[in-house]
Write an enzyme that holds these catalytic residues in place. Sequence first.
Site, PDB file in Angstrom:
ATOM      1  N   ARG A   1       0.846  -1.202   0.000  1.00 47.60           N
ATOM      2  CA  ARG A   1       0.000   0.000   0.000  1.00 47.60           C
ATOM      3  C   ARG A   1       0.876   1.245   0.000  1.00 47.60           C
ATOM      4  O   ARG A   1       0.539   2.251   0.623  1.00 47.60           O
ATOM      5  CB  ARG A   1      -0.927   0.010   1.203  1.00 47.60           C
TER       6      ARG A   1
ATOM      7  N   ASP B   1       9.787  -7.018   9.143  1.00 49.28           N
ATOM      8  CA  ASP B   1       9.538  -6.140   7.988  1.00 49.28           C
ATOM      9  C   ASP B   1       9.315  -4.702   8.435  1.00 49.28           C
ATOM     10  O   ASP B   1       9.264  -3.803   7.600  1.00 49.28           O
ATOM     11  CB  ASP B   1       8.341  -6.642   7.167  1.00 49.28           C
TER      12      ASP B   1
HETATM   13  P1  AMP Z   1       2.175  -3.675   8.212  1.00 47.72           P
HETATM   14  O1  AMP Z   1       1.349  -4.468   9.143  1.00 47.72           O
HETATM   15  O2  AMP Z   1       1.680  -2.279   8.025  1.00 47.72           O
HETATM   16  O3  AMP Z   1       3.618  -3.697   8.532  1.00 47.72           O
HETATM   17  O4  AMP Z   1       1.990  -4.370   6.764  1.00 47.72           O
HETATM   18  C1  AMP Z   1       2.327  -5.695   6.524  1.00 47.72           C
HETATM   19  C2  AMP Z   1       2.180  -6.029   5.048  1.00 47.72           C
HETATM   20  O5  AMP Z   1       0.809  -5.933   4.622  1.00 47.72           O
HETATM   21  C3  AMP Z   1       2.981  -5.136   4.121  1.00 47.72           C
HETATM   22  O6  AMP Z   1       3.478  -5.912   3.062  1.00 47.72           O
HETATM   23  C4  AMP Z   1       1.939  -4.153   3.631  1.00 47.72           C
HETATM   24  O7  AMP Z   1       2.291  -3.603   2.386  1.00 47.72           O
HETATM   25  C5  AMP Z   1       0.710  -5.033   3.518  1.00 47.72           C
HETATM   26  N1  AMP Z   1      -0.548  -4.265   3.633  1.00 47.72           N
HETATM   27  C6  AMP Z   1      -1.053  -3.728   4.756  1.00 47.72           C
HETATM   28  N2  AMP Z   1      -2.207  -3.079   4.501  1.00 47.72           N
HETATM   29  C7  AMP Z   1      -2.438  -3.196   3.165  1.00 47.72           C
HETATM   30  C8  AMP Z   1      -3.468  -2.750   2.267  1.00 47.72           C
HETATM   31  N3  AMP Z   1      -4.493  -2.003   2.700  1.00 47.72           N
HETATM   32  N4  AMP Z   1      -3.354  -3.093   0.980  1.00 47.72           N
HETATM   33  C9  AMP Z   1      -2.327  -3.821   0.531  1.00 47.72           C
HETATM   34  N5  AMP Z   1      -1.327  -4.285   1.308  1.00 47.72           N
HETATM   35  C10 AMP Z   1      -1.366  -3.978   2.627  1.00 47.72           C
HETATM   36 MG    MG Z   2       5.050  -2.691   7.650  1.00 49.33          MG
END
Ligand code: AMP
Ligand code: MG
Length: 487
Positions: free
Chosen positions: A89, A248
Amino acid sequence: MILGFDNSFHDSMDGFYAPAEATKPGAPKLLLFNHVLAERLGFEVAGSTDDELARTFSGEAIPDGAAPIALAYAGHQFGHFSAQLGDGRALLLGEIVAPDGARFDIQLKGSGPTAFSRNGDGKAAIGPVLREFLVSEAMAAMGVPTTRSLAAVATGDRVQRERAHPGAVLTRVASSHIRVGTFQFFAAHYGADHVVRLSDYSIARHFPDLVDAANPHLALLDRVIDLQCDLIARWLGVGFIHGVMNTDNVAISGETIDYGPCAFMDRFAVNTVFSSIDTGGRYAYGRQPQIMHWNMARFAEALLPAIHRVAPSDVDAAKALVDAIPAKFRRRWQAHVRQKLGLAEGAGDDAELIDSLFDELEKHGVDFTSFFRALAMLLRGEGATMQALLPAPDAMAPWIAAWWQRIEEGAQNPLELAEAMDRVNPLYIPRNHLVEAALEAAEAGDLAPWRELLDVVRDPFVARAGLERFAEPGPVDAAPYTTFCGT
Ligand code: AMP
Ligand code: MG
């Protein structure tokens, strides 16, 4: 608008990313632009209208020189390896070199799906965007290494979560977006050649002083461990709980990244957890150093093919670096707390004084942030602030007496010491109840409380008349505070 891109990752790291395109927003409207940061970056935006800024920092108009890409990465999420994450995103518009020579990524977060979105919509809701803007600016103001926020733009579109929310795009500025998970991705899928390339690139970009080390990849591990020890000590020092310390979400630059369910603790409790999904307390306040250690072990594993290629015997050296983390962190943490307490370096029994402080704070349910300011007031001969914080006037009397004795050994001017303490102990942090109230108003269309709070936390150390309520913890009888990931 001239931003002056110079896209080193795009130009030299083919195979480490996918091209990306922003989804055009329905009706972009500028919510906030960080002019101070823009100036620091050397952006020439003085003549730009709000509409131009909104179009550029929402993905509607891609600026000249940008080369939008989504980065690939993997990561351990709550201890489990996900081999395929990546910018789902977000897209990297490109890099810029600031007038002082520092290089920064300019990233749009919430600008629509990319090759790595899986089932996600690639979008962001206004609440989490404003939250990240506010908390990252507060962290920067408190001197905690962090990504920054340049702009928040409402897209005019709706984003569906548990209900529909107004959509927004955050422009995030980072010294890079290379994560532990980036190394894990290339170690898992491609092997040594790719890890060496990524490591070489990271060293050249972030730590050029390591280029000539006997084993630069080992030196990289050592440096990143150092930065993480420093970062987590600073988090603990301001009562910050990141909430998703997945690999990550660990930037090798040592900057705090990915503000999701993060929050600050009011009354001290070492097991504090705010995130709704962290049911096991894996990322609780007091576990953050252990998790950092665990994350650095994963970083070492991902780097091993590169370390081994230069010198097989350095694999043992890498293991030793990881094993030394708890002791290294403890030294860093104690030095940090000594600074918060106004104690000079090097007295033998500080460890006990420091450890017992946290037991005391927890036992008496003391507001963490206010406590250190109240200590400084004691140095000024004013005891009412401390009294008001404690459940009973003498609740922490023995601890305070022991601290006082150490202060006297230092023989420093108490007023000067109080000033020095106030320069490292914030008075205004993004308190949960204030953040929630401000975001609720913002979501209903009134940004004024959010802007006011932003102004307050951007200047966290100096007390200002009329802002007393911003320094107070939330009500004791409030329901437990819960944060959510759902950007
Ligand atoms: P995070 O929990 O923010 O660290 O995100 C973990 C993974 O989920 C990462 O690869 C993000 O890019 C993906 N991700 C989180 N929210 C979205 C969304 N709304 N659309 C697409 N990918 C997402
Ligand atoms: Mg992240």
